[in-house]
Scaffold this motif. Structure first.
Motif, PDB file in Angstrom:
ATOM      1  N   GLU A   1      19.062  31.342   8.273  1.00  0.00           N
ATOM      2  CA  GLU A   1      18.856  32.801   8.297  1.00  0.00           C
ATOM      3  C   GLU A   1      19.465  33.456   7.070  1.00  0.00           C
ATOM      4  O   GLU A   1      18.890  34.361   6.487  1.00  0.00           O
ATOM      5  N   GLU A   2      20.664  33.008   6.716  1.00  0.00           N
ATOM      6  CA  GLU A   2      21.349  33.607   5.564  1.00  0.00           C
ATOM      7  C   GLU A   2      20.604  33.346   4.261  1.00  0.00           C
ATOM      8  O   GLU A   2      20.509  34.238   3.411  1.00  0.00           O
ATOM      9  N   VAL A   3      20.044  32.136   4.134  1.00  0.00           N
ATOM     10  CA  VAL A   3      19.243  31.856   2.934  1.00  0.00           C
ATOM     11  C   VAL A   3      18.031  32.800   2.939  1.00  0.00           C
ATOM     12  O   VAL A   3      17.649  33.346   1.896  1.00  0.00           O
ATOM     13  N   GLY A   4      17.469  33.023   4.130  1.00  0.00           N
ATOM     14  CA  GLY A   4      16.345  33.965   4.263  1.00  0.00           C
ATOM     15  C   GLY A   4      16.737  35.368   3.818  1.00  0.00           C
ATOM     16  O   GLY A   4      15.961  36.054   3.138  1.00  0.00           O
ATOM     17  N   HIS A   5      17.944  35.797   4.186  1.00  0.00           N
ATOM     18  CA  HIS A   5      18.421  37.128   3.771  1.00  0.00           C
ATOM     19  C   HIS A   5      18.530  37.194   2.241  1.00  0.00           C
ATOM     20  O   HIS A   5      18.120  38.176   1.618  1.00  0.00           O
ATOM     21  N   ALA A   6      19.112  36.144   1.657  1.00  0.00           N
ATOM     22  CA  ALA A   6      19.267  36.106   0.196  1.00  0.00           C
ATOM     23  C   ALA A   6      17.893  36.185  -0.472  1.00  0.00           C
ATOM     24  O   ALA A   6      17.699  36.944  -1.436  1.00  0.00           O
TER      25      ALA A   6
ATOM     26  N   GLU B   1      19.576  44.309  11.319  1.00  0.00           N
ATOM     27  CA  GLU B   1      19.876  42.872  11.416  1.00  0.00           C
ATOM     28  C   GLU B   1      21.370  42.666  11.673  1.00  0.00           C
ATOM     29  O   GLU B   1      21.756  41.817  12.476  1.00  0.00           O
ATOM     30  N   GLN B   2      22.211  43.456  11.034  1.00  0.00           N
ATOM     31  CA  GLN B   2      23.663  43.298  11.224  1.00  0.00           C
ATOM     32  C   GLN B   2      24.078  43.656  12.649  1.00  0.00           C
ATOM     33  O   GLN B   2      25.012  43.044  13.180  1.00  0.00           O
ATOM     34  N   VAL B   3      23.386  44.610  13.261  1.00  0.00           N
ATOM     35  CA  VAL B   3      23.691  44.940  14.663  1.00  0.00           C
ATOM     36  C   VAL B   3      23.448  43.689  15.514  1.00  0.00           C
ATOM     37  O   VAL B   3      24.270  43.300  16.343  1.00  0.00           O
ATOM     38  N   GLU B   4      22.298  43.032  15.264  1.00  0.00           N
ATOM     39  CA  GLU B   4      21.969  41.799  16.007  1.00  0.00           C
ATOM     40  C   GLU B   4      22.949  40.678  15.716  1.00  0.00           C
ATOM     41  O   GLU B   4      23.364  39.946  16.622  1.00  0.00           O
ATOM     42  N   GLU B   5      23.290  40.517  14.455  1.00  0.00           N
ATOM     43  CA  GLU B   5      24.193  39.421  14.060  1.00  0.00           C
ATOM     44  C   GLU B   5      25.548  39.557  14.752  1.00  0.00           C
ATOM     45  O   GLU B   5      26.096  38.592  15.260  1.00  0.00           O
ATOM     46  N   GLU B   6      26.085  40.778  14.749  1.00  0.00           N
ATOM     47  CA  GLU B   6      27.392  40.998  15.389  1.00  0.00           C
ATOM     48  C   GLU B   6      27.277  40.809  16.903  1.00  0.00           C
ATOM     49  O   GLU B   6      28.165  40.238  17.532  1.00  0.00           O
TER      50      GLU B   6
ATOM     51  N   HIS C   1      33.290  37.494   9.909  1.00  0.00           N
ATOM     52  CA  HIS C   1      32.474  37.411   8.698  1.00  0.00           C
ATOM     53  C   HIS C   1      31.297  38.379   8.766  1.00  0.00           C
ATOM     54  O   HIS C   1      30.986  39.072   7.793  1.00  0.00           O
ATOM     55  N   GLU C   2      30.653  38.432   9.928  1.00  0.00           N
ATOM     56  CA  GLU C   2      29.505  39.351  10.063  1.00  0.00           C
ATOM     57  C   GLU C   2      29.951  40.813   9.935  1.00  0.00           C
ATOM     58  O   GLU C   2      29.217  41.635   9.382  1.00  0.00           O
ATOM     59  N   GLN C   3      31.146  41.126  10.422  1.00  0.00           N
ATOM     60  CA  GLN C   3      31.652  42.499  10.268  1.00  0.00           C
ATOM     61  C   GLN C   3      31.875  42.810   8.782  1.00  0.00           C
ATOM     62  O   GLN C   3      31.596  43.911   8.318  1.00  0.00           O
ATOM     63  N   HIS C   4      32.323  41.807   8.058  1.00  0.00           N
ATOM     64  CA  HIS C   4      32.512  41.952   6.606  1.00  0.00           C
ATOM     65  C   HIS C   4      31.145  42.189   5.929  1.00  0.00           C
ATOM     66  O   HIS C   4      31.012  43.059   5.065  1.00  0.00           O
ATOM     67  N   VAL C   5      30.122  41.427   6.358  1.00  0.00           N
ATOM     68  CA  VAL C   5      28.781  41.600   5.775  1.00  0.00           C
ATOM     69  C   VAL C   5      28.248  43.002   6.101  1.00  0.00           C
ATOM     70  O   VAL C   5      27.652  43.669   5.241  1.00  0.00           O
ATOM     71  N   THR C   6      28.475  43.451   7.323  1.00  0.00           N
ATOM     72  CA  THR C   6      28.020  44.794   7.711  1.00  0.00           C
ATOM     73  C   THR C   6      28.636  45.846   6.780  1.00  0.00           C
ATOM     74  O   THR C   6      27.934  46.764   6.322  1.00  0.00           O
TER      75      THR C   6
ATOM     76  N   ALA D   1      21.085  26.860  12.063  1.00  0.00           N
ATOM     77  CA  ALA D   1      20.046  27.904  12.113  1.00  0.00           C
ATOM     78  C   ALA D   1      20.554  29.165  11.418  1.00  0.00           C
ATOM     79  O   ALA D   1      19.809  29.854  10.715  1.00  0.00           O
ATOM     80  N   GLN D   2      21.837  29.456  11.597  1.00  0.00           N
ATOM     81  CA  GLN D   2      22.440  30.629  10.962  1.00  0.00           C
ATOM     82  C   GLN D   2      22.428  30.467   9.435  1.00  0.00           C
ATOM     83  O   GLN D   2      22.160  31.418   8.702  1.00  0.00           O
ATOM     84  N   ASN D   3      22.705  29.255   8.994  1.00  0.00           N
ATOM     85  CA  ASN D   3      22.639  28.953   7.555  1.00  0.00           C
ATOM     86  C   ASN D   3      21.243  29.293   7.020  1.00  0.00           C
ATOM     87  O   ASN D   3      21.103  29.964   5.995  1.00  0.00           O
TER      88      ASN D   3
ATOM     89  N   ALA E   1      26.498  36.970  -1.935  1.00  0.00           N
ATOM     90  CA  ALA E   1      27.246  37.044  -0.668  1.00  0.00           C
ATOM     91  C   ALA E   1      26.456  36.384   0.461  1.00  0.00           C
ATOM     92  O   ALA E   1      27.038  35.722   1.333  1.00  0.00           O
ATOM     93  N   GLU E   2      25.121  36.552   0.467  1.00  0.00           N
ATOM     94  CA  GLU E   2      24.298  35.931   1.517  1.00  0.00           C
ATOM     95  C   GLU E   2      24.303  34.412   1.356  1.00  0.00           C
ATOM     96  O   GLU E   2      24.373  33.678   2.353  1.00  0.00           O
ATOM     97  N   MET E   3      24.252  33.943   0.122  1.00  0.00           N
ATOM     98  CA  MET E   3      24.300  32.490  -0.112  1.00  0.00           C
ATOM     99  C   MET E   3      25.680  31.939   0.264  1.00  0.00           C
ATOM    100  O   MET E   3      25.773  30.835   0.805  1.00  0.00           O
TER     101      MET E   3
END
Ligand code: FEO
Length: 161
Positions: free
Chosen positions: A49-54, A126-131, A93-98, A45-47, A16-18
């Protein structure tokens, strides 16, 4: 050692992160194609970050003696509409990830996996920040309205990320 259920759930989250990374990369291409280089820069930059999360989850699964199972990444759309529509999609999308992270945490509680609960707390914050950052950009865009000059200014601001 991770339970099989936790291992499967973490592997799904790596995917999902990828997929999120891929989505933001497609959005970056869309914005840059529409001469919004700053928006594109923010999304690139967001891309990253997401790879970093994965990778954070990838490393954790290995650290816990689990097996990483990489799956096919869903292809994102190619068209995302106006900048306001792009960022409405980012926030949705970020709400979905949360919601996904919350489910993972609930599973860790059910599995009595305390280490995973602690690990997942970083993602909850992190999701609080992302949203919040997606919402802030949406609010700024509302202030800009349909003034082209304000959009150009916002594009410059996002380019500073
Ligand atoms: Fe990895 Fe933007 O959530």
């Amino acid at each position: 050692m991770l339970s099989k259920k936790m291992e499967d759930a973490f592997n799904d989250q790596i995917n999902a992160e990828m997929a999120s990374a891929y989505l933001y990369l497609a959005m970056a291409a869309h914005c840059e194609d529409n001469n919004l280089k700053g928006f594109g820069h923010w999304l690139r930059a967001q891309n990253n970050e997401e790879v970093g999360h994965a990778m954070k989850i990838f490393d954790y699964v290995l650290e816990r003696g689990g097996k990483v199972a990489l799956k096919a990444i869903e292809a994102p759309a190619a068209e995302f509409g106006s900048p306001a529509e792009v960022f409405a999609k980012v926030l949705a999308h970020e709400q979905h990830v949360t919601a996904r992270i919350t489910s993972l945490y609930e599973l860790a509680v059910a599995e009595k996996d305390y280490a995973s609960q602690i690990f997942l707390q970083w993602f909850i914050s992190e999701q609080v920040e992302e949203e919040a950052s997606a919402s802030e950009i949406i609010e700024r865009m509302k202030l800009a309205g349909d003034k082209g000059s304000a959009l150009v200014w916002l594009d410059k601001e996002l380019g500073k990320r």
